[in-house]
Design a protein around this motif. Structure first.
Motif, PDB file in Angstrom:
ATOM      1  N   ASN A  55      16.256   6.508 -22.024  1.00 25.37           N
ATOM      2  CA  ASN A  55      15.878   6.977 -23.339  1.00 25.37           C
ATOM      3  C   ASN A  55      16.319   6.343 -24.711  1.00 25.37           C
ATOM      4  O   ASN A  55      17.642   6.185 -24.838  1.00 25.37           O
ATOM      5  CB  ASN A  55      15.988   8.437 -23.569  1.00 25.37           C
ATOM      6  N   PRO A  93      12.037   7.408 -30.446  1.00 20.67           N
ATOM      7  CA  PRO A  93      11.591   8.550 -29.806  1.00 20.67           C
ATOM      8  C   PRO A  93      12.338   9.230 -28.826  1.00 20.67           C
ATOM      9  O   PRO A  93      12.814   8.436 -27.843  1.00 20.67           O
ATOM     10  CB  PRO A  93      10.194   8.013 -29.177  1.00 20.67           C
ATOM     11  N   PHE A 116      11.937   9.993 -25.625  1.00 22.46           N
ATOM     12  CA  PHE A 116      10.913  10.161 -24.357  1.00 22.46           C
ATOM     13  C   PHE A 116      11.672   9.188 -23.304  1.00 22.46           C
ATOM     14  O   PHE A 116      12.047   8.125 -23.620  1.00 22.46           O
ATOM     15  CB  PHE A 116       9.708   9.333 -25.333  1.00 22.46           C
ATOM     16  N   SER A 162       4.989   8.325 -26.503  1.00 25.68           N
ATOM     17  CA  SER A 162       5.804   9.713 -27.012  1.00 25.68           C
ATOM     18  C   SER A 162       5.074  10.706 -27.718  1.00 25.68           C
ATOM     19  O   SER A 162       5.368  11.864 -27.795  1.00 25.68           O
ATOM     20  CB  SER A 162       6.969   9.107 -27.947  1.00 25.68           C
TER      21      SER A 162
END
Length: 415
Positions: A278, A287, A289, A360
């Motif tokens: 991530n 992000p 995500f 995201s």
């Protein structure tokens, strides 16, 4: 103090502080030795909760302390600087007064000035044209020290008129509305390679260049159709993700953390390089995500985006070409063509970053806000990160700076 330098200021950028406080949260701000005593002696009167132990040492240099959330100890609840509010602009540290301007020596006796696009106001084009802020910029320049400027080695034998001509022709391609962003980048890449092949002696011959340039540009535009339609192999994808992590690291990299933090950072990088992980673990502004859910390499053809989608990235390229801030002191003291290729190599990084940001937000199509995030992220690092000076980073950049570049673009998906 240096004086009598010719100052070239970008004619295209705007900036006025929006008091967002972003720059007071993202940087370790240097305090010069001659500034420290003055800052310590400021009379705050009866103002409560003024930080007295406001500085600390990192690797032998003095910096403002930051709170646990990363903000400067002088940042108030309204996003403004307490020091600025009480004492005015002039008492602040030079680093604070200078941001977001980047002043770099270019041709001998000259400096150029652009505004960093990791500042939201600059990236979004808010405020007063910076060339109208000359008086403040001249005062800033008077407090800085510079090198001798471009040497013949850095110019790779190119004359000033030749460099100006190359940069102007590259900028002209960026202004063409009939080309999608991927076509523009391909065109810029082909022109860069062709100029490098022609050599300095030919390019320095102004009359000959002016005569052959129209036909050369026409042929290069035709060559756009023949760029490879073949992707890179798996190892190259690993290298690319590793390269992306270098552009996602934040200012915290200059701090010397403990063993636990170092191992955590290495683990976060390793996961991203492996195609998982991530980006948020590398910097809080990224992000939160999972990378595996973002279609990083996506060859599916799609309709070309509206021109405005990538406008902020075009401005990023344009201002560096306008001010010659892509080689020499502006880019790790690298020569002209190395710096120029590195500037164009930010496009696959921007495309990948924008695609992750879009995913995201549950979007398959990249929008302006995704490209804005990507540009601000790249602008924070390009030419400024200690990590990108290291041999490994130089090697990875060179790895994609040849025949692999168009193949990488195809693998990421022409946009």
């Amino acid at each position: 103090m240096q004086i009598n330098r010719k100052i070239q200021i970008s004619q295209t950028q705007r900036y006025s502080c929006q008091l967002c406080g972003r720059c007071c949260r993202r940087f370790h701000v240097l305090i010069r030795p001659e500034e420290l005593a003055g800052l310590q002696s400021l009379d705050w009167g009866n103002e409560p909760d003024v930080p007295t132990d406001f500085h600390h040492n990192i690797h032998g240099e003095t910096y403002f302390r930051r709170r646990e959330d990363g903000s400067c100890v002088f940042l108030d609840e309204h996003g403004g600087c307490r020091m600025h509010r009480r004492f005015g602009f002039r008492v602040k540290a030079l680093t604070c007064k200078g941001y977001p301007f980047n002043v770099v020596s270019t041709f001998p006796g000259e400096v150029s000035v652009l505004a960093h696009m990791d500042c939201p106001a600059v990236a979004q084009g808010h405020g007063t044209p910076i060339h109208l802020q000359r008086k403040d910029i001249e005062h800033l320049v008077s407090q800085l020290h510079f090198g001798a400027g471009f040497t013949e080695s850095l110019r790779q034998g190119l004359s000033r008129p030749a460099i100006e001509s190359i940069c102007q022709n590259l900028r002209n391609i960026l202004k063409r509305n009939d080309l999608a962003i991927s076509q523009q980048i391909g065109f810029l890449w082909l022109l860069t390679l062709r100029c490098e092949q022609l050599g300095a002696a030919f390019l320095n011959d102004g009359p000959t260049m002016r005569e052959v340039l129209p036909s050369m540009l026409s042929h290069l535009e035709e060559e756009l159709q023949d760029l490879p339609r073949l992707g890179v192999h798996g190892l190259s994808r690993v290298y690319f993700r590793q390269w992306l992590t270098l552009y996602c690291r934040r200012d915290e990299e200059i701090v010397n953390p403990g063993l636990e933090q170092r191992l955590g950072g290495l683990c976060a990088v390793a996961k991203v390089v492996g195609g998982y992980g991530n980006l948020h673990a590398l910097g809080k502004e990224h992000p939160d995500f999972p990378l595996r859910k973002a279609p990083l390499f996506d060859r599916k053809p799609g309709p070309p985006p509206p021109p405005e989608t990538w406008e902020v990235y075009r401005r990023f390229l344009d201002v560096h070409l306008e001010t010659f801030q892509f080689f020499g002191a502006a880019y790790y003291n690298q020569p002209f063509y190395v710096g120029l290729k590195a500037l164009l190599l930010t496009y696959p990084l921007a495309l990948a970053s924008a695609r992750i940001h879009a995913a995201s937000n549950n979007r398959e199509v990249i929008e302006q806000e995704d490209v804005l995030y990507a540009v601000m992220s790249i602008a924070h690092i390009h030419g400024r990160s200690p990590s990108l000076r290291l041999p490994g980073a130089r090697h990875t950049e060179a790895y994609f700076a040849g025949k692999r570049f168009p193949r990488l673009l195809f693998d990421l998906g022409l946009h």
